[in-house]
Design a protein around this motif. Structure first.
Motif, PDB file in Angstrom:
ATOM      1  N   GLN A 285       0.840  -1.210   0.000  1.00  0.00           N
ATOM      2  CA  GLN A 285       0.000   0.000   0.000  1.00  0.00           C
ATOM      3  C   GLN A 285       0.874   1.259   0.000  1.00  0.00           C
ATOM      4  O   GLN A 285       2.008   1.256   0.490  1.00  0.00           O
ATOM      5  CB  GLN A 285      -0.888   0.018   1.238  1.00  0.00           C
ATOM      6  CG  GLN A 285      -0.106   0.199   2.527  1.00  0.00           C
ATOM      7  CD  GLN A 285      -1.024   0.289   3.735  1.00  0.00           C
ATOM      8  OE1 GLN A 285      -1.416   1.376   4.114  1.00  0.00           O
ATOM      9  NE2 GLN A 285      -1.345  -0.854   4.334  1.00  0.00           N
ATOM     10  N   VAL A 286       0.307   2.343  -0.518  1.00  0.00           N
ATOM     11  CA  VAL A 286       1.076   3.582  -0.624  1.00  0.00           C
ATOM     12  C   VAL A 286       0.384   4.700   0.167  1.00  0.00           C
ATOM     13  O   VAL A 286      -0.625   5.265  -0.292  1.00  0.00           O
ATOM     14  CB  VAL A 286       1.205   4.019  -2.100  1.00  0.00           C
ATOM     15  CG1 VAL A 286       2.154   5.204  -2.208  1.00  0.00           C
ATOM     16  CG2 VAL A 286       1.674   2.854  -2.967  1.00  0.00           C
ATOM     17  N   PRO A 287       0.899   5.019   1.352  1.00  0.00           N
ATOM     18  CA  PRO A 287       0.348   6.173   2.084  1.00  0.00           C
ATOM     19  C   PRO A 287       0.911   7.452   1.462  1.00  0.00           C
ATOM     20  O   PRO A 287       2.115   7.636   1.420  1.00  0.00           O
ATOM     21  CB  PRO A 287       0.848   5.959   3.523  1.00  0.00           C
ATOM     22  CG  PRO A 287       1.963   4.976   3.443  1.00  0.00           C
ATOM     23  CD  PRO A 287       1.948   4.311   2.110  1.00  0.00           C
ATOM     24  N   ASP A 288       0.028   8.295   0.971  1.00  0.00           N
ATOM     25  CA  ASP A 288       0.414   9.423   0.111  1.00  0.00           C
ATOM     26  C   ASP A 288       0.690  10.684   0.943  1.00  0.00           C
ATOM     27  O   ASP A 288      -0.225  11.424   1.294  1.00  0.00           O
ATOM     28  CB  ASP A 288      -0.736   9.649  -0.884  1.00  0.00           C
ATOM     29  CG  ASP A 288      -0.524  10.871  -1.768  1.00  0.00           C
ATOM     30  OD1 ASP A 288       0.431  11.632  -1.547  1.00  0.00           O
ATOM     31  OD2 ASP A 288      -1.356  11.052  -2.672  1.00  0.00           O
ATOM     32  N   PHE A 289       1.995  10.923   1.200  1.00  0.00           N
ATOM     33  CA  PHE A 289       2.373  12.129   1.952  1.00  0.00           C
ATOM     34  C   PHE A 289       2.502  13.340   1.025  1.00  0.00           C
ATOM     35  O   PHE A 289       2.630  14.465   1.477  1.00  0.00           O
ATOM     36  CB  PHE A 289       3.675  11.900   2.730  1.00  0.00           C
ATOM     37  CG  PHE A 289       4.808  11.411   1.868  1.00  0.00           C
ATOM     38  CD1 PHE A 289       5.562  12.285   1.114  1.00  0.00           C
ATOM     39  CD2 PHE A 289       5.103  10.052   1.804  1.00  0.00           C
ATOM     40  CE1 PHE A 289       6.589  11.834   0.301  1.00  0.00           C
ATOM     41  CE2 PHE A 289       6.135   9.592   0.989  1.00  0.00           C
ATOM     42  CZ  PHE A 289       6.883  10.491   0.227  1.00  0.00           C
ATOM     43  N   ILE A 303       6.855  18.731   7.313  1.00  0.00           N
ATOM     44  CA  ILE A 303       7.862  17.734   7.706  1.00  0.00           C
ATOM     45  C   ILE A 303       8.948  17.759   6.626  1.00  0.00           C
ATOM     46  O   ILE A 303       8.748  17.273   5.509  1.00  0.00           O
ATOM     47  CB  ILE A 303       7.220  16.332   7.836  1.00  0.00           C
ATOM     48  CG1 ILE A 303       6.154  16.342   8.927  1.00  0.00           C
ATOM     49  CG2 ILE A 303       8.299  15.279   8.133  1.00  0.00           C
ATOM     50  CD1 ILE A 303       5.322  15.070   9.020  1.00  0.00           C
ATOM     51  N   THR A 304      10.071  18.348   6.963  1.00  0.00           N
ATOM     52  CA  THR A 304      11.103  18.546   5.928  1.00  0.00           C
ATOM     53  C   THR A 304      12.060  17.349   5.840  1.00  0.00           C
ATOM     54  O   THR A 304      12.909  17.303   4.960  1.00  0.00           O
ATOM     55  CB  THR A 304      11.888  19.841   6.205  1.00  0.00           C
ATOM     56  OG1 THR A 304      12.298  19.808   7.574  1.00  0.00           O
ATOM     57  CG2 THR A 304      11.020  21.066   5.950  1.00  0.00           C
ATOM     58  N   ASP A 305      11.894  16.408   6.715  1.00  0.00           N
ATOM     59  CA  ASP A 305      12.709  15.180   6.654  1.00  0.00           C
ATOM     60  C   ASP A 305      12.063  14.244   5.608  1.00  0.00           C
ATOM     61  O   ASP A 305      11.313  13.326   5.938  1.00  0.00           O
ATOM     62  CB  ASP A 305      12.734  14.529   8.039  1.00  0.00           C
ATOM     63  CG  ASP A 305      13.585  13.272   8.070  1.00  0.00           C
ATOM     64  OD1 ASP A 305      14.045  12.835   6.993  1.00  0.00           O
ATOM     65  OD2 ASP A 305      13.787  12.723   9.176  1.00  0.00           O
ATOM     66  N   HIS A 306      12.396  14.497   4.353  1.00  0.00           N
ATOM     67  CA  HIS A 306      11.730  13.760   3.274  1.00  0.00           C
ATOM     68  C   HIS A 306      12.172  12.305   3.199  1.00  0.00           C
ATOM     69  O   HIS A 306      11.431  11.438   2.739  1.00  0.00           O
ATOM     70  CB  HIS A 306      11.942  14.481   1.942  1.00  0.00           C
ATOM     71  CG  HIS A 306      11.262  15.815   1.911  1.00  0.00           C
ATOM     72  ND1 HIS A 306      11.361  16.690   0.866  1.00  0.00           N
ATOM     73  CD2 HIS A 306      10.447  16.426   2.826  1.00  0.00           C
ATOM     74  CE1 HIS A 306      10.642  17.791   1.128  1.00  0.00           C
ATOM     75  NE2 HIS A 306      10.093  17.638   2.324  1.00  0.00           N
ATOM     76  N   LYS A 307      13.390  12.059   3.676  1.00  0.00           N
ATOM     77  CA  LYS A 307      13.835  10.653   3.718  1.00  0.00           C
ATOM     78  C   LYS A 307      12.927   9.863   4.685  1.00  0.00           C
ATOM     79  O   LYS A 307      12.516   8.738   4.408  1.00  0.00           O
ATOM     80  CB  LYS A 307      15.293  10.610   4.183  1.00  0.00           C
ATOM     81  CG  LYS A 307      15.917   9.235   4.138  1.00  0.00           C
ATOM     82  CD  LYS A 307      17.431   9.354   4.367  1.00  0.00           C
ATOM     83  CE  LYS A 307      18.070   8.075   4.879  1.00  0.00           C
ATOM     84  NZ  LYS A 307      17.805   6.907   4.093  1.00  0.00           N
ATOM     85  N   TRP A 308      12.594  10.485   5.784  1.00  0.00           N
ATOM     86  CA  TRP A 308      11.690   9.811   6.738  1.00  0.00           C
ATOM     87  C   TRP A 308      10.318   9.557   6.093  1.00  0.00           C
ATOM     88  O   TRP A 308       9.747   8.475   6.237  1.00  0.00           O
ATOM     89  CB  TRP A 308      11.517  10.648   8.015  1.00  0.00           C
ATOM     90  CG  TRP A 308      10.535  10.002   8.968  1.00  0.00           C
ATOM     91  CD1 TRP A 308      10.791   8.995   9.843  1.00  0.00           C
ATOM     92  CD2 TRP A 308       9.124  10.278   9.078  1.00  0.00           C
ATOM     93  NE1 TRP A 308       9.634   8.628  10.505  1.00  0.00           N
ATOM     94  CE2 TRP A 308       8.597   9.404  10.049  1.00  0.00           C
ATOM     95  CE3 TRP A 308       8.267  11.188   8.445  1.00  0.00           C
ATOM     96  CZ2 TRP A 308       7.250   9.405  10.414  1.00  0.00           C
ATOM     97  CZ3 TRP A 308       6.922  11.191   8.812  1.00  0.00           C
ATOM     98  CH2 TRP A 308       6.425  10.305   9.779  1.00  0.00           C
ATOM     99  N   LEU A 309       9.843  10.548   5.363  1.00  0.00           N
ATOM    100  CA  LEU A 309       8.530  10.371   4.722  1.00  0.00           C
ATOM    101  C   LEU A 309       8.565   9.194   3.745  1.00  0.00           C
ATOM    102  O   LEU A 309       7.663   8.357   3.732  1.00  0.00           O
ATOM    103  CB  LEU A 309       8.117  11.646   3.978  1.00  0.00           C
ATOM    104  CG  LEU A 309       7.666  12.823   4.840  1.00  0.00           C
ATOM    105  CD1 LEU A 309       7.489  14.075   3.992  1.00  0.00           C
ATOM    106  CD2 LEU A 309       6.364  12.511   5.579  1.00  0.00           C
ATOM    107  N   GLU A 310       9.625   9.135   2.953  1.00  0.00           N
ATOM    108  CA  GLU A 310       9.684   8.088   1.915  1.00  0.00           C
ATOM    109  C   GLU A 310       9.941   6.706   2.501  1.00  0.00           C
ATOM    110  O   GLU A 310       9.458   5.710   1.967  1.00  0.00           O
ATOM    111  CB  GLU A 310      10.772   8.431   0.894  1.00  0.00           C
ATOM    112  CG  GLU A 310      10.387   9.609   0.040  1.00  0.00           C
ATOM    113  CD  GLU A 310      11.402   9.914  -1.062  1.00  0.00           C
ATOM    114  OE1 GLU A 310      12.348   9.124  -1.244  1.00  0.00           O
ATOM    115  OE2 GLU A 310      11.242  10.956  -1.719  1.00  0.00           O
ATOM    116  N   GLU A 311      10.712   6.671   3.570  1.00  0.00           N
ATOM    117  CA  GLU A 311      11.084   5.347   4.101  1.00  0.00           C
ATOM    118  C   GLU A 311      10.400   5.057   5.442  1.00  0.00           C
ATOM    119  O   GLU A 311       9.533   4.200   5.526  1.00  0.00           O
ATOM    120  CB  GLU A 311      12.608   5.260   4.225  1.00  0.00           C
ATOM    121  CG  GLU A 311      13.263   5.298   2.845  1.00  0.00           C
ATOM    122  CD  GLU A 311      14.768   5.479   2.897  1.00  0.00           C
ATOM    123  OE1 GLU A 311      15.367   5.333   3.987  1.00  0.00           O
ATOM    124  OE2 GLU A 311      15.342   5.772   1.830  1.00  0.00           O
TER     125      GLU A 311
END
Ligand SMILES: NC(=O)C1=CN([C@@H]2O[C@H](COP(=O)(O)OP(=O)(O)OC[C@H]3O[C@@H](n4cnc5c(N)ncnc54)[C@H](OP(=O)(O)O)[C@@H]3O)[C@@H](O)[C@H]2O)C=CC1
Ligand SMILES: O=C([O-])CC(=O)C(=O)O
Length: 442
Positions: A285-289, A303-311
């Motif tokens: 599933q893809v949670p869409d941030f 949330i500027t920590d985009h690595k956290w968002l993606e992973e």
């Protein structure tokens, strides 16, 4: 045994204010089969006025005669065999017509939370009387009785009828909502393909039954896993019911995603909106941030920590169910029930301006290029009439597109595994080298 008129429970519900004035009439709701199974022999009374037999050790309803005719109906339980005279209520003009709600797997963990929420009025509103039709199996029929007893003892004023049974053709009669929860959980070492086959058969049978006996515009929410493909099987077996009416529950995933974003941003979760879950209720599933918002601002700006968002974020939502099982020892039940409530409420109340919700729906005609003839979670809005429209202008970037495609591929592969259940020929099951997981698997 104490003989009592139905008493007025302590509540300020408008129904009860009127119910105390009601002339109660009774209906006898028992098939021969369940009469043996559930209840002691039924006394009958020549009175048209109801006397409700209430005692600790008996659920015997009183059969009543009206105009010399004993009214009979199949499976019902105890005090729910005694139904209110809704004509008297109509005088108040504030009461909606009774709706019939079927719940399968009704003796299971999720239902144990859900049924009481349905009966309380939390879901369909404080002026909406309901009848609950509980579907179980021979293995759960005793437990279903226990559930029905607890519902009786809860004195819910909006709960007018509880029927229990094991035959979907009886239980689904005239239902306006069908909440399909019952399914075999995947055990250790069990292949996803085997689960698809076992549970798929359940949903094929239930689809046929809904097609035959449910209200033609019944809304169907499939919870039992793998819920997207089960929903597809169900709708394929119910050609008389609009395919649009079938949903797979991905609201729990939406709620989990909102919670994780709120935690990271240090805000309360009511500040998170526009949360889409794309795809399958599985670890693909893809949670869409990208399109979600916090306080109305795009998440990526908050949330500027985009690595956290993606992973971190994405994986935490995909695997939240598994983590919960590690801690709790069993899969999410209370939060799943809450998410079922949310999913239904999203269809029976207008979506707030600018927002949307996620639900697994039939893909035909979708504007995102997702393969047709699947059940796929997408962003939707509702006017509150039980129906919905897809939100058509959500941005999809490369990151999302790649992941959405993976979930789509998984669902296409699942669909091939169940071709024998959807009327599309011989099944061929190749789910790829990596057997994907349900969110609750560890
Ligand atoms: N979509 C989502 O977000 C979520 C989905 N789920 C899924 O919901 C379903 C129900 O979960 P939960 O209520 O916790 O489970 P339980 O095990 O507590 O209850 C499941 C019910 O399914 C019925 N069932 C039907 N067929 C079988 C079978 N072959 N073997 C065993 N039981 C069967 C049983 O009832 P009976 O004997 O009456 O048929 C049982 O009471 C599961 O499939 C689970 O994976 C769970 C969490 C989230
Ligand atoms: O995997 C399961 O059985 C439970 C589930 O769907 C979840 O927790 O999301």
């Amino acid at each position: 045994m104490a003989m009592a008129e139905l008493s007025t429970p302590k509540t300020t519900s408008p129904f009860l204010q009127s119910s105390s004035r009601l002339r109660l009439s009774s209906k006898l709701h028992l098939s021969n089969h369940f009469r043996h199974l559930l209840l002691p022999p039924l006394p009958t009374t020549p009175n048209s006025k109801i006397s409700c037999s209430v005692s600790q050790n008996s659920q015997a309803p009183v059969a009543a005669q009206e105009n010399g005719l004993v009214k009979t109906k199949k499976e019902c339980y105890g005090v729910f065999c005694l139904t209110y005279d809704l004509k008297a209520e109509e005088e108040t003009k504030s009461w909606k017509k009774l709706i019939n709600i079927a719940v399968s797997g009704a003796a299971g963990m999720i239902s144990n939370h859900l049924l009481f929420k349905l009966a309380s009025g939390e879901v369909f509103g404080p002026d909406q009387p309901i009848a609950l039709k509980l579907l179980g199996s021979e293995r759960s029929i005793q437990a279903l009785e226990g559930v029905a007893m607890e519902l009786e003892d809860s004195l819910f004023p909006l709960l007018r009828e509880v029927d229990i049974g094991t035959d979907p053709y009886e239980v689904f009669q005239d239902v306006e909502w069908a909440l399909l929860i019952g399914a075999k959980p995947r055990g250790p070492g069990m292949e996803r393909a085997a689960l698809l086959d076992i549970n798929g058969q359940i949903f094929a049978d239930q689809g046929k039954a809904l097609n035959a006996v449910a209200s033609p515009n019944v809304k169907v929410l499939v919870v039992g896993n793998p819920c997207n493909t089960n929903a597809l099987i169900c709708l394929k077996n119910a050609p008389n019911i609009p395919a649009k009416n079938f949903h797979a529950l991905t609201r729990l995933d939406e709620n989990r995603a909102k919670c994780q974003l709120a935690l990271k941003a240090g805000v309360f979760y009511d500040k998170v909106s526009n949360m889409t879950i794309w795809g399958n209720h599985s670890t693909t599933q893809v949670p869409d941030f990208l399109n979600a918002r916090i306080n109305g601002v795009p998440v990526k700006e908050v949330i500027t920590d985009h690595k956290w968002l993606e992973e971190g974020f994405t994986e935490s939502v995909q695997k939240r169910g598994g983590l919960l099982i590690q801690k709790w020892g069993r899969s999410s039940a209370a939060s799943t029930a809450v998410s079922i409530v949310d999913a239904i409420k999203s269809l029976v109340t207008p979506t707030p301006e600018g927002d949307w919700f996620s639900t697994g729906v039939y893909t035909n005609g979708n504007p995102y290029g997702i393969a047709e003839d699947l059940v796929f979670s997408m962003p939707c809005r509702s006017k509150g009439d039980g129906d919905y429209e897809l939100v058509k202008d959500v941005e999809i970037d490369d990151y999302l597109r790649k992941r959405i495609a993976k979930s789509e591929a998984e669902l296409l592969a699942e669909k091939k595994c169940v071709a024998h259940l959807t009327g599309e020929g011989i099944a061929f099951c190749d789910l790829g080298p990596v057997d994907t997981m349900l969110p609750g698997e560890v």
